[in-house]
Design an enzyme around this catalytic site. Structure first.
Site, PDB file in Angstrom:
ATOM      1  N   SER A 179       0.870  -1.417  -0.018  1.00 16.28           N
ATOM      2  CA  SER A 179       0.100  -0.029  -0.359  1.00 16.28           C
ATOM      3  C   SER A 179       0.796   1.436  -0.293  1.00 16.28           C
ATOM      4  O   SER A 179       1.990   1.201   0.334  1.00 16.28           O
ATOM      5  CB  SER A 179      -0.689   0.082   0.824  1.00 16.28           C
ATOM      6  OG  SER A 179      -1.916  -1.482   1.464  1.00 16.28           O
TER       7      SER A 179
HETATM    8  N1  SAH Z   1      -0.659  -4.749   3.946  1.00 16.05           N
HETATM    9  C1  SAH Z   1      -0.804  -5.500   2.103  1.00 16.05           C
HETATM   10  C2  SAH Z   1      -1.099  -4.676   1.713  1.00 16.05           C
HETATM   11  C3  SAH Z   1      -1.077  -5.512   0.223  1.00 16.05           C
HETATM   12  S1  SAH Z   1      -2.310  -5.993  -0.597  1.00 16.05           S
HETATM   13  C4  SAH Z   1       0.580  -4.340   2.601  1.00 16.05           C
HETATM   14  O1  SAH Z   1       1.334  -3.620   3.831  1.00 16.05           O
HETATM   15  O2  SAH Z   1       2.004  -4.911   1.679  1.00 16.05           O
HETATM   16  C5  SAH Z   1      -3.749  -6.544   0.347  1.00 16.05           C
HETATM   17  C6  SAH Z   1      -3.653  -8.666   0.203  1.00 16.05           C
HETATM   18  O3  SAH Z   1      -4.489  -9.206   0.342  1.00 16.05           O
HETATM   19  C7  SAH Z   1      -2.827  -8.962  -0.529  1.00 16.05           C
HETATM   20  O4  SAH Z   1      -1.541 -10.021  -0.235  1.00 16.05           O
HETATM   21  C8  SAH Z   1      -3.452 -10.577  -1.952  1.00 16.05           C
HETATM   22  O5  SAH Z   1      -3.712 -11.973  -1.842  1.00 16.05           O
HETATM   23  C9  SAH Z   1      -4.301 -10.268   0.227  1.00 16.05           C
HETATM   24  N2  SAH Z   1      -5.563 -11.486   0.520  1.00 16.05           N
HETATM   25  C10 SAH Z   1      -6.942 -10.657  -0.642  1.00 16.05           C
HETATM   26  N3  SAH Z   1      -7.986 -11.094  -0.606  1.00 16.05           N
HETATM   27  C11 SAH Z   1      -7.926 -11.874   0.840  1.00 16.05           C
HETATM   28  C12 SAH Z   1      -7.999 -13.197   1.816  1.00 16.05           C
HETATM   29  N4  SAH Z   1      -9.809 -12.916   1.932  1.00 16.05           N
HETATM   30  N5  SAH Z   1      -7.413 -13.125   3.048  1.00 16.05           N
HETATM   31  C13 SAH Z   1      -6.288 -12.608   3.397  1.00 16.05           C
HETATM   32  N6  SAH Z   1      -5.533 -12.227   2.301  1.00 16.05           N
HETATM   33  C14 SAH Z   1      -5.932 -11.431   1.123  1.00 16.05           C
END
Ligand code: SAH
Length: 227
Positions: free
Chosen positions: A76
């Protein structure tokens, strides 16, 4: 060499912080959050974002923008990480749940503030890489699990705060259930292919839920594997 590099990164991280502070001020009329607390600023100043991005993205690690981390996912934007952390406002005793570990960057920021952070990531490689990275960097108060986070993490509930870092079509009821009275859920809600509405959902001491819309945001979709 290593020391020189660390100093250089401190300088660019400081510039990024100034950008995040300015953007927080500029959006304050929408978000109600005009400034970040000392604790959140300290966390953003401490976590080495360049160690959470792929090698080919290192030069952009301290730009205020999201970056690809592989598997179609993103780390993010720092301003959004700061804002969501401020809206969650975990104190030193807080037990927090994060859905969407991704790179582990937001997990690390939360780990600087809260007593314990549980984080769920549905893509096994990302969960494993983030966990190894967080352990190597010495974050001892975190646990990462590979699963669909839409059901929350019942074994460690209730939580003082829950943060979802992927776009949900609807608020997963299990997450609201797993909030403590007085707890907050920060979640982007809306069409995953357009922009979403960042919401703060607060469960008051009587268990009644209040929702506030904060800002239009763009996140990758929250994918449901279960239920
Ligand atoms: N907080 C992260 C942002 C990652 S983007 C950072 O700082 O890097 C969002 C993430 O959510 C992705 O890695 C994706 O695989 C995950 N995601 C999507 N759906 C999900 C679910 N149902 N349960 C867990 N993770 C999920």
């Amino acid at each position: 060499m290593a020391i020189e590099l660390a100093v250089a990164y401190n300088a660019v991280r400081q510039r990024l912080l100034e950008r995040v502070i300015a953007e927080t001020r500029e959006t304050g009329h929408l978000t109600g959050c005009h400034q970040l607390s000392e604790a959140v600023l300290r966390a953003l100043a401490t976590v080495p974002r360049h160690l959470f991005v792929p090698a080919e993205q290192v030069d952009l690690a301290y730009a205020d923008r999201p970056l690809p981390i592989g598997r179609g996912q993103t780390i993010s934007q720092p301003f959004i990480v700061g804002l969501m952390t401020e809206l969650l406002a975990p104190d030193a005793e807080a037990v927090v749940l994060e859905i969407g570990t991704g790179s582990g960057y937001q997990t690390a920021v939360l780990a600087c503030l809260a007593r314990r952070v549980y984080s769920i990531e549905r893509i096994p490689e990302l969960a494993e890489t983030a966990l190894q990275r967080l352990i190597q960097l010495g974050y001892g108060n975190i646990e990462v699990r590979n699963d669909d986070g839409g059901q929350g993490w019942e074994a460690h509930a209730p939580f003082d705060g829950i943060m979802v870092t992927a776009a949900a079509a609807e608020v997963p009821p299990a997450l609201v259930q797993q909030l403590k009275p007085g707890g907050r859920l920060i979640i982007p809600v809306g069409d995953p292919h357009q922009s979403q509405d960042l919401r703060v959902i607060r469960k008051n001491e009587r268990g009644v839920v209040e929702t506030r819309s904060v800002l239009p945001v763009v996140f990758v979709p929250l994918v449901r594997d279960r239920g």
